[in-house]
Scaffold this active site. Structure first.
Site, mmCIF file in Angstrom:
data_model
loop_
_atom_site.group_PDB
_atom_site.id
_atom_site.type_symbol
_atom_site.label_atom_id
_atom_site.label_comp_id
_atom_site.label_asym_id
_atom_site.label_seq_id
_atom_site.Cartn_x
_atom_site.Cartn_y
_atom_site.Cartn_z
ATOM 1 C CB CYS A 1 -18.429 0.510 -10.368
ATOM 2 S SG CYS A 1 -17.624 0.581 -12.185
ATOM 3 C CB CYS B 1 -15.988 -4.751 -16.713
ATOM 4 S SG CYS B 1 -15.020 -4.281 -15.212
ATOM 5 C CB SER C 1 0.854 0.796 -8.636
ATOM 6 O OG SER C 1 -0.692 0.534 -9.052
ATOM 7 N NE ARG D 1 -4.883 11.917 6.743
ATOM 8 C CZ ARG D 1 -4.144 12.881 6.166
ATOM 9 N NH1 ARG D 1 -2.815 12.874 6.394
ATOM 10 N NH2 ARG D 1 -4.689 13.937 5.701
ATOM 11 C CB CYS E 1 -12.574 8.885 -4.373
ATOM 12 S SG CYS E 1 -12.726 7.362 -3.785
ATOM 13 C CG ASP F 1 -2.049 1.100 1.133
ATOM 14 O OD1 ASP F 1 -2.543 1.605 0.002
ATOM 15 O OD2 ASP F 1 -2.251 1.797 2.067
ATOM 16 C CB CYS G 1 -21.442 -4.149 -16.085
ATOM 17 S SG CYS G 1 -21.991 -3.702 -14.469
ATOM 18 C CE LYS H 1 -8.552 19.213 12.141
ATOM 19 N NZ LYS H 1 -7.300 19.934 11.736
#
EC number: 1.17.99.6
Length: 386
Positions: free
Chosen positions: A194, A188, A139, A295, A214, A134, A191, A298
């Site tokens: 999403c 896919c 990537s 994060r 996002c 991650d 379709c 907050k």
């Protein structure tokens, strides 16, 4: 060293330690990814959480000299929560996305990668590796796609035939010349569910995401959430699963293969009002082991305030008023004021005016003014209906 035999041994070992899927690809440059990243950067579509050096993101040999191949792994995670608690009018709840259920997946996958590295290095003293999950330079999705783990769907998620897109990804670069696997075909078809379902239109084209829109990204930001998104995050505290839950290829995909990934319902769907006053210590003790805590408290508190506004939960008005007047953070004070206006109880008009009079932060002051206007608009609407 018999590389073919070593690959088969590694596959078997991976299965024995709980790796659900493993694939292999070359350490060649990811040329098509480079072109996409340059385009995404020029359009302002990147999140800012990525490795900023595009060359490092696409060139494995910059990360491990003499790299010959990359080993990709995937672990399936649950898509359904057992005994999920329900929101009630007096006890509203938020939701963490599925990728934040159970133990932080970064830790889980790093443990698997460490075991795989040790296994390989026990076979030959000259073996070199570099692993990441991650937050590394590469990537994860591009590696997994090329290694045959799954295909990159229109929602930009790696989707596997076995587990759908409910998989965590990680990879290990190595100087072993493993034979690459074959990428799988796109499933896919025509379709577009999403793209149609994305609450903010972040999926601008099939396979193209504007991360700045996002919800998964937006819930992780620390500042004031832009107005246009505040009513779209619903009760999401961290992340968003919409583009996965609507995918037909995910229908019926729910795997409970790793006990450490099982969600605690009170953490995955926590009560909202207690989050408003949670201390740093309490937050770390309760949520510190899940990926959604990275994060800090907050963003979670800000999102909890927005969720209470989404529910128009008038029972939270005393707590929101306390935050508006006394919280040291302008983002929390201002968001609380906006939420008070959104909930729309005219009895709190005076509190908003008091807060505006003493507020010193310009951004927070603007939010209080928005709250006052929302409250006025709410009063006019009620008068019109009466």
């Amino acid at each position: 060293m018999n590389v073919y035999q070593l690959k088969e041994e590694l596959i078997e070992y991976a299965k024995s330690i709980g790796v659900d899927k493993i694939g292999f690809t070359t350490a060649d440059t990811f040329d098509s990814l480079k072109d996409r990243l340059i385009l995404q950067e020029s359009l302002g579509y990147l999140s800012g959480f990525e490795e900023p050096d595009i060359e490092k993101r696409v060139t494995p040999k910059l990360l491990l000299p003499k790299a010959k191949s990359i080993v990709a792994i995937a672990l399936a995670y649950p898509s359904r929560m057992k005994d999920a608690p329900r929101s009630t009018r007096t006890e509203r709840r938020g939701i963490f996305c599925r990728a934040s259920w159970g133990k932080d997946y970064h830790d889980v996958l790093r443990e698997k990668l460490d075991l795989l590295e040790d296994f390989l290095k026990s076979k030959h003293e000259d073996i070199r590796t570099k692993s990441m999950v991650d937050t590394g330079e590469l990537s994860d999705r591009a590696v997994a796609e090329r290694a045959g783990i799954g295909f990159s769907a229109k929602n930009c998620m790696i989707t596997t035939p076995e587990y759908g897109s409910y998989v965590y990804l990680a990879e290990m670069i190595t100087n072993i010349p493993f034979e690459p696997d074959v990428p799988i075909e796109d499933m896919c078809g025509s379709c577009t569910k999403c793209l149609d379902a994305c609450p903010t239109g972040a999926l601008v084209n099939p396979g193209q995401l504007n991360a700045q829109r996002c919800i998964s990204f937006l819930t992780q930001t620390k500042g004031f959430l832009p107005d246009e998104f505040r009513t779209k995050i619903g009760n999401r505290l961290y992340g968003c699963d919409t583009c996965q839950t609507v995918c037909p290829l995910n229908k019926g995909k729910d795997f409970h293969l790793h006990p450490e990934m099982e969600p605690d319902p009170e953490i995955a769907k926590p009560l909202l009002k207690p989050l408003l006053a949670i201390s740093n210590r309490e937050f770390k003790e309760k949520f510190g082991h899940v990926s959604g805590s990275w994060r800090g408290k907050k963003p979670i508190q800000r999102n909890a305030i927005l969720a209470l506004a989404h529910f128009k939960d008038a029972s939270a008005l005393p707590e929101l008023t306390e935050l508006m007047h006394k919280d040291p953070r302008p983002v929390i004070r201002g968001t609380a004021a906006w939420a008070i206006g959104k909930i729309g109880d005219p009895a709190y008009a005076e509190e908003l005016e008091k807060a505006l009079e003493k507020e010193k932060d310009e951004e927070a002051k603007l939010e209080i003014e928005k709250g006052i206007e929302l409250l006025k608009a709410s009063g006019m609407t009620k008068q019109g209906l009466s």
